[in-house]
Design an enzyme around this catalytic site. Structure first.
Site, mmCIF file in Angstrom:
data_model
loop_
_atom_site.group_PDB
_atom_site.id
_atom_site.type_symbol
_atom_site.label_atom_id
_atom_site.label_comp_id
_atom_site.label_asym_id
_atom_site.label_seq_id
_atom_site.Cartn_x
_atom_site.Cartn_y
_atom_site.Cartn_z
ATOM 1 N N ASP A 75 0.956 -1.230 -0.036
ATOM 2 C CA ASP A 75 -0.020 0.018 -0.147
ATOM 3 C C ASP A 75 0.794 1.318 -0.195
ATOM 4 O O ASP A 75 2.218 1.205 0.409
ATOM 5 C CB ASP A 75 -0.962 0.066 1.271
ATOM 6 N N ALA A 98 1.253 5.337 1.442
ATOM 7 C CA ALA A 98 1.417 6.038 2.669
ATOM 8 C C ALA A 98 1.405 7.585 2.444
ATOM 9 O O ALA A 98 1.911 8.144 1.533
ATOM 10 C CB ALA A 98 2.486 5.553 3.879
ATOM 11 N N LYS A 136 -2.120 7.425 6.741
ATOM 12 C CA LYS A 136 -2.587 6.778 5.696
ATOM 13 C C LYS A 136 -4.077 7.468 5.668
ATOM 14 O O LYS A 136 -4.803 8.169 6.438
ATOM 15 C CB LYS A 136 -2.875 5.264 5.626
ATOM 16 N N GLU A 176 -8.433 0.032 3.915
ATOM 17 C CA GLU A 176 -7.024 -0.137 4.215
ATOM 18 C C GLU A 176 -6.686 -0.950 5.330
ATOM 19 O O GLU A 176 -5.551 -1.790 5.373
ATOM 20 C CB GLU A 176 -6.049 0.976 3.898
HETATM 21 O O1 LIG Z 1 -3.892 6.094 2.233
HETATM 22 C C1 LIG Z 1 -3.802 6.272 0.995
HETATM 23 C C2 LIG Z 1 -5.603 6.079 0.472
HETATM 24 O O2 LIG Z 1 -6.329 6.143 1.373
HETATM 25 C C3 LIG Z 1 -3.027 6.339 -0.053
HETATM 26 O O3 LIG Z 1 -2.139 5.072 0.262
HETATM 27 C C4 LIG Z 1 -2.059 7.468 0.465
HETATM 28 O O4 LIG Z 1 -2.778 8.730 0.280
HETATM 29 C C5 LIG Z 1 -0.807 7.760 -0.469
HETATM 30 O O5 LIG Z 1 -1.447 8.088 -1.642
HETATM 31 P P1 LIG Z 1 -0.314 8.355 -2.845
HETATM 32 O O6 LIG Z 1 0.160 7.120 -3.207
HETATM 33 O O7 LIG Z 1 -1.308 8.772 -3.962
HETATM 34 O O8 LIG Z 1 0.437 9.411 -2.104
#
Ligand SMILES: O=C(CO)[C@H](O)[C@H](O)COP(=O)(O)O
Length: 232
Positions: free
Chosen positions: A87, A89, A100, A109
């Site tokens: 995932d 963050a 997150k 998540e």
């Molecule tokens: O927690 C999240 C979604 O709820 C994403 O993992 C977090 O916002 C990071 O996003 P990005 O990769 O677009 O910077």
């Protein structure tokens, strides 16, 4: 760092993390722009290399993207374990405490993460911070009575802002809840804050992921860098 440079680092982290998914695995797939690069790479391997794995997604957006590549996606309740979840963050510090939910997917998540044998985050270097909290902390709140929850947060000095979309309408999560972002500036006591938030009636979940992640893959201009959490 401009957006193109940041995207290049996100992509490098996503491609590196995709190597962790091998034949027969059940893999949790996160949400966000960094995870999009991960899913692109996994989709490429499915189509070009015959990779076979089962995915559990943390949002409808990721599910649509993955299924578009022919990746098999199942419901989280249809698996008895998840080998690894990858995932993105919004922030992570040296204690592996993170924020997150920037993409409003924090609840799913966290459910997928807490049912995974291993959690890997993919971030660009701008997400690695000394102290978390500059990024507004997302909190998922049930719409009924959300105004009262926001007032309670205001009284505690949490500086809450109800998240709105480009049309000025409340953002809805995949569970149809609201997101309230807390503009705290810095979070010195994340565990106390997490306890307070989760005990507030109307709060479903918050975006503090404290010492949950095993490995962070950081997109760095010199190549992806791996941070391993020795305290789990
Ligand atoms: O927690 C999240 C979604 O709820 C994403 O993992 C977090 O916002 C990071 O996003 P990005 O990769 O677009 O910077």
């Amino acid at each position: 760092m401009d957006k193109a440079q940041q995207d290049a680092l996100k992509k490098a982290a996503g491609i590196e993390a995709a190597k962790l998914v091998t034949n027969g695995m059940i893999a949790g797939l996160g949400t966000g722009s960094t995870v999009r690069f991960l899913v692109d790479e996994l989709g490429r391997r499915v189509q070009e290399e015959g990779l076979q794995f089962t995915g559990v997604t943390t949002s409808r957006r990721t599910q649509e993207q993955a299924e578009g590549y022919g990746i098999k996606i199942v419901d989280v309740d249809d698996v008895d374990h998840i080998d690894v979840t990858i995932d993105g963050a919004d922030e992570v510090d040296k204690n592996f405490d993170g924020i997150k939910g920037g993409g409003a997917a924090l609840l799913w998540e966290k459910i997928v993460a807490t049912n995974s044998n291993k959690i890997v985050w993919i971030v660009d270097e701008s997400k690695v911070v000394d102290t978390i909290g500059a990024f507004p902390l997302p909190v998922e709140v049930i719409p009924f009575g959300a105004g009262h929850v926001i007032k309670k947060f205001e009284a505690k000095g949490y500086k809450p802002v109800l998240r709105l979309d480009a049309d000025g309408k409340e953002v809805r999560t995949d569970e149809n809840n609201f997101v309230v972002d807390l503009h705290l500036g810095r979070i010195d006591h994340p565990r106390e804050l997490a306890e307070d938030l989760i005990n507030t009636v109307g709060v479903v979940e918050h975006g503090l992921f404290l010492n949950m992640v095993d490995t962070v893959i950081v997109g760095d201009p010199n190549g992806p860098r791996v941070m391993t959490n020795g305290n789990k």
